[in-house]
Scaffold this motif. Structure first.
Motif, PDB file in Angstrom:
ATOM      1  N   ASP A 128      12.593 -41.784  -3.049  1.00  0.00           N
ATOM      2  CA  ASP A 128      13.472 -40.844  -2.541  1.00  0.00           C
ATOM      3  C   ASP A 128      13.399 -41.140  -0.875  1.00  0.00           C
ATOM      4  OD1 ASP A 128      13.456 -37.009  -1.999  1.00  0.00           O
ATOM      5  OD2 ASP A 128      14.585 -38.571  -1.066  1.00  0.00           O
ATOM      6  N   ASN A 170      10.093 -35.595   4.951  1.00  0.00           N
ATOM      7  CA  ASN A 170      11.185 -34.806   5.924  1.00  0.00           C
ATOM      8  C   ASN A 170      10.658 -34.089   6.838  1.00  0.00           C
ATOM      9  OD1 ASN A 170      10.454 -33.827   3.138  1.00  0.00           O
ATOM     10  ND2 ASN A 170      11.721 -31.881   3.647  1.00  0.00           N
ATOM     11  N   ALA A 217       9.752 -41.628   3.106  1.00  0.00           N
ATOM     12  CA  ALA A 217       9.270 -40.842   4.304  1.00  0.00           C
ATOM     13  C   ALA A 217       9.491 -39.322   4.130  1.00  0.00           C
ATOM     14  CB  ALA A 217      10.247 -41.256   5.572  1.00  0.00           C
ATOM     15  N   VAL A 253      15.703 -40.501   1.283  1.00  0.00           N
ATOM     16  CA  VAL A 253      16.671 -39.792   2.307  1.00  0.00           C
ATOM     17  C   VAL A 253      16.370 -39.872   3.816  1.00  0.00           C
ATOM     18  CG1 VAL A 253      17.305 -37.416   2.582  1.00  0.00           C
ATOM     19  CG2 VAL A 253      17.377 -38.394   0.303  1.00  0.00           C
ATOM     20  N   GLN A 254      14.857 -39.678   3.983  1.00  0.00           N
ATOM     21  CA  GLN A 254      14.658 -39.644   5.384  1.00  0.00           C
ATOM     22  C   GLN A 254      14.058 -41.140   5.980  1.00  0.00           C
ATOM     23  OE1 GLN A 254      14.428 -36.878   7.297  1.00  0.00           O
ATOM     24  NE2 GLN A 254      14.873 -35.443   5.797  1.00  0.00           N
ATOM     25  N   MET A 308       8.393 -40.885  -2.123  1.00  0.00           N
ATOM     26  CA  MET A 308       9.315 -40.622  -1.076  1.00  0.00           C
ATOM     27  C   MET A 308       8.890 -41.638  -0.048  1.00  0.00           C
ATOM     28  SD  MET A 308       7.931 -37.037   1.019  1.00  0.00           S
ATOM     29  CE  MET A 308       9.579 -36.545   0.758  1.00  0.00           C
ATOM     30  N   CYS A 338      24.820 -35.588  -4.058  1.00  0.00           N
ATOM     31  CA  CYS A 338      23.638 -35.153  -3.045  1.00  0.00           C
ATOM     32  C   CYS A 338      22.360 -36.024  -3.262  1.00  0.00           C
ATOM     33  CB  CYS A 338      23.549 -33.754  -2.762  1.00  0.00           C
ATOM     34  SG  CYS A 338      22.899 -32.951  -4.419  1.00  0.00           S
ATOM     35  N   ALA A 339      21.543 -35.913  -2.719  1.00  0.00           N
ATOM     36  CA  ALA A 339      20.293 -36.567  -3.178  1.00  0.00           C
ATOM     37  C   ALA A 339      19.562 -35.807  -4.048  1.00  0.00           C
ATOM     38  CB  ALA A 339      19.557 -36.820  -2.058  1.00  0.00           C
ATOM     39  N   THR A 340      19.816 -34.522  -3.985  1.00  0.00           N
ATOM     40  CA  THR A 340      19.187 -33.727  -5.106  1.00  0.00           C
ATOM     41  C   THR A 340      19.649 -33.969  -6.561  1.00  0.00           C
ATOM     42  OG1 THR A 340      18.888 -31.757  -3.414  1.00  0.00           O
ATOM     43  CG2 THR A 340      18.950 -31.177  -5.794  1.00  0.00           C
ATOM     44  N   ALA A 373      17.135 -31.893   8.566  1.00  0.00           N
ATOM     45  CA  ALA A 373      17.646 -30.775   7.894  1.00  0.00           C
ATOM     46  C   ALA A 373      19.080 -31.398   7.508  1.00  0.00           C
ATOM     47  CB  ALA A 373      17.667 -29.735   8.462  1.00  0.00           C
ATOM     48  N   ARG A 413       8.914 -28.271  13.493  1.00  0.00           N
ATOM     49  CA  ARG A 413       9.298 -29.752  13.409  1.00  0.00           C
ATOM     50  C   ARG A 413      10.459 -30.023  14.257  1.00  0.00           C
ATOM     51  NH1 ARG A 413      12.499 -31.372   7.754  1.00  0.00           N
ATOM     52  NH2 ARG A 413      14.014 -30.079   8.710  1.00  0.00           N
ATOM     53  N   HIS A 424      24.305 -36.977   4.718  1.00  0.00           N
ATOM     54  CA  HIS A 424      24.516 -36.056   5.745  1.00  0.00           C
ATOM     55  C   HIS A 424      23.020 -36.197   6.578  1.00  0.00           C
ATOM     56  CE1 HIS A 424      21.825 -32.792   4.257  1.00  0.00           C
ATOM     57  NE2 HIS A 424      22.191 -33.245   3.252  1.00  0.00           N
ATOM     58  N   LYS A 425      22.157 -37.108   6.460  1.00  0.00           N
ATOM     59  CA  LYS A 425      20.788 -37.410   6.831  1.00  0.00           C
ATOM     60  C   LYS A 425      21.121 -38.405   8.013  1.00  0.00           C
ATOM     61  CE  LYS A 425      18.913 -34.595   4.531  1.00  0.00           C
ATOM     62  NZ  LYS A 425      18.111 -33.196   4.834  1.00  0.00           N
ATOM     63  N   SER A 447      13.401 -30.870  -4.471  1.00  0.00           N
ATOM     64  CA  SER A 447      14.236 -31.688  -5.656  1.00  0.00           C
ATOM     65  C   SER A 447      13.478 -32.396  -6.512  1.00  0.00           C
ATOM     66  CB  SER A 447      15.437 -32.169  -4.951  1.00  0.00           C
ATOM     67  OG  SER A 447      15.078 -33.365  -4.193  1.00  0.00           O
ATOM     68  N   ASN A 454      17.939 -37.302  -7.362  1.00  0.00           N
ATOM     69  CA  ASN A 454      16.387 -37.170  -7.700  1.00  0.00           C
ATOM     70  C   ASN A 454      16.400 -36.476  -9.056  1.00  0.00           C
ATOM     71  OD1 ASN A 454      15.630 -38.106  -5.153  1.00  0.00           O
ATOM     72  ND2 ASN A 454      15.507 -36.187  -4.314  1.00  0.00           N
TER      73      ASN A 454
HETATM   74  C1  LIG Z   1      13.108 -36.196   1.271  1.00  0.00           C
HETATM   75  C2  LIG Z   1      14.455 -35.580   0.777  1.00  0.00           C
HETATM   76  N1  LIG Z   1      14.828 -35.658  -0.364  1.00  0.00           N
HETATM   77  C3  LIG Z   1      16.014 -34.872  -0.832  1.00  0.00           C
HETATM   78  C4  LIG Z   1      16.541 -33.806   0.169  1.00  0.00           C
HETATM   79  C5  LIG Z   1      17.859 -33.139  -0.294  1.00  0.00           C
HETATM   80  O1  LIG Z   1      18.982 -34.026   0.141  1.00  0.00           O
HETATM   81  P1  LIG Z   1      20.568 -33.255  -0.289  1.00  0.00           P
HETATM   82  O2  LIG Z   1      20.609 -32.761  -1.558  1.00  0.00           O
HETATM   83  O3  LIG Z   1      21.428 -34.434  -0.182  1.00  0.00           O
HETATM   84  O4  LIG Z   1      20.649 -32.197   0.650  1.00  0.00           O
HETATM   85  C6  LIG Z   1      15.956 -33.875   1.373  1.00  0.00           C
HETATM   86  C7  LIG Z   1      16.704 -32.731   2.343  1.00  0.00           C
HETATM   87  N2  LIG Z   1      15.929 -32.178   3.551  1.00  0.00           N
HETATM   88  C8  LIG Z   1      16.121 -31.081   3.985  1.00  0.00           C
HETATM   89  C9  LIG Z   1      17.186 -30.313   3.808  1.00  0.00           C
HETATM   90  O5  LIG Z   1      16.633 -29.309   4.850  1.00  0.00           O
HETATM   91  N3  LIG Z   1      15.464 -29.676   5.536  1.00  0.00           N
HETATM   92  C10 LIG Z   1      15.135 -30.719   5.111  1.00  0.00           C
HETATM   93  O6  LIG Z   1      13.991 -31.315   5.335  1.00  0.00           O
HETATM   94  C11 LIG Z   1      15.135 -34.630   1.598  1.00  0.00           C
HETATM   95  O7  LIG Z   1      14.647 -34.512   3.150  1.00  0.00           O
END
Ligand SMILES: Cc1ncc(COP(=O)(O)O)c(CNc2co[nH]c2=O)c1O
Length: 400
Positions: free
Chosen positions: A178, A153, A151, A180-181, A149, A70-72, A9, A353, A203-204, A104, A75
């Protein structure tokens, strides 16, 4: 003992990252776009952060890496701008993604469907992944983008991105992942894997929340999501968040340094925790093979124990975890990923999880093993639905 096991998270900011960021809040704080010395003073640090990003994912000089909020955002940018460039202003009308993407991606795809785009959501197998070969039969000459993706989440399951990227390259279809993970958890080498776009989030991997990035191969044209100000070469407008850019660069450098060694240390702790829970508890199973999972993640299903109830019991033991399933009013939603891999509705409410980090200690693992098993016994004792099922032949409930 406080134990944080929700690193998928978000993660703690590494103290070394915080230290690197601090000067850029009140000492070197000029706007990087300003021509005076107060603005240009931040340029060396920005350049260093960009170089750290390129090195960490082995990007080439012809590629772009654009910082986002952010990754949101990353994406949304890829999906909506490919829609503008290739569908609204092109001859494509189709996007391929998977059923288990992050919201996202899924919510943006549903928005695009409302605009008339055809979207294919590839199903996952009982391991929670899409096999690469299935992609071939869904790509058409109208496909504008494939988005999968790296991996997941919730499960940590790793998707066959290299194979999928090769298929997209052969078919001339843009490929977004994506990641992120994946970034900072497993090796990501973009000289070895063909992706056109890749989303990242600091932040991951022990960087600050509120900063992400989008990798763009060969500086591929992509209509900006945010206009105005001509920052990042006009690709993404908005005053550069210098402290956070510095933080993301430092964090990705630390996370990817000796990554194989870091992975082995985290995996050993994760496997010890998973083995202990599977050995000490009946009627539980974990999702996905460990060999194909990020080294820090366990998605464990505990028959007869509601995920949210387990979460609160762990919380009372000062252990932070998550269910992955969103709760809506008094009705709890089942874990969508577990439903997608074929778990029945009752089982899909029982997922917990646990996601470790490089800061997780052996003593914390020992404490979680003890607390987790006690919580399961306590909750099953008061469960109206738990009836001890016959163990599968040969002992424990099999791994899914
Ligand atoms: C695969 C994946 N993509 C995008 C995001 C969004 O990233 P952000 O916009 O930078 O925050 C997350 C955040 N995942 C989670 C956030 O809370 N529980 C999760 O699994 C993620 O796990």
């Amino acid at each position: 003992m406080h134990v944080y096991l929700d690193n998928n998270a978000t993660t703690m900011v590494d103290p070394a990252v915080t230290e690197a960021m601090i000067p850029f809040f009140s000492e070197i704080y000029g706007n990087p776009n300003s021509l005076h010395r107060y603005g240009t003073a931040s340029h060396p640090a920005i350049t260093k952060a960009i170089n750290q990003m390129y090195k960490a994912i082995n990007a080439s000089d012809n590629d772009d890496i654009i910082f986002t909020s952010c990754a949101t955002e990353s994406n949304n940018w890829v999906l909506k701008s490919v829609w503008v460039d290739k569908i609204l202003n092109g001859d494509k009308n189709h996007i391929v993604t998977t059923e288990v993407e992050h919201p996202s991606v899924l919510s943006t795809c549903r928005f695009l469907e409302e605009q008339g785009v055809k979207v294919t959501y590839l199903p996952v197998n009982d391991q929670g992944i899409v096999e690469a070969h299935t992609l071939r039969s869904f790509i058409t000459d109208k496909t504008a983008l494939v988005s999968v993706m790296w991996a997941n989440n919730e499960t940590g399951m790793i998707f066959p991105i290299k194979e999928m990227g090769q298929i997209c390259k052969e078919r001339g279809v843009l490929f977004h992942t994506d990641a992120v993970q994946a970034v900072g958890k497993i090796p990501v080498d973009l000289q070895n894997v063909h992706v056109d776009f890749m989303s990242m989030s600091a932040h991951k991997f022990h960087g600050p929340k509120g900063i992400g990035a989008l990798y763009i191969r060969n500086s591929e044209a992509l209509t900006p999501l945010l206009h105005g100000g001509e920052h990042m070469g006009g690709r993404r407008s908005g005053t550069l968040n210098v402290p956070y850019i510095v933080g993301m660069g430092k964090a990705i450098e630390l996370a990817t340094q000796n990554i194989e060694e870091k992975m082995a240390l985290i995996r050993a702790k994760r496997d010890r925790l998973e083995d202990a829970l599977l050995a000490q508890l009946e009627d539980v199973f974990t999702v996905g093979s460990r060999e194909n999972r990020t080294p820090n993640t366990i998605l464990i299903s505990i028959r007869g124990v509601e995920g949210e109830g387990m979460l609160w019991d762990l919380n009372n033991a000062l252990i932070g975890a998550s269910t992955g399933s969103a709760c809506a009013s008094e009705d709890l939603e089942a874990n969508t990923v577990m439903l997608a891999i074929g778990a029945d509705h009752e089982l899909a409410h029982t997922g917990i999880r646990l996601s470790l980090s490089r800061f997780t200690t052996d003593a914390e693992v020992d404490y979680v093993i003890e607390s987790f098993t006690k919580a399961v016994a306590r909750l099953r004792a008061i469960s109206s639905s738990y009836a001890k099922v016959q163990p599968t032949p040969g002992g424990k409930a099999a791994e899914c």
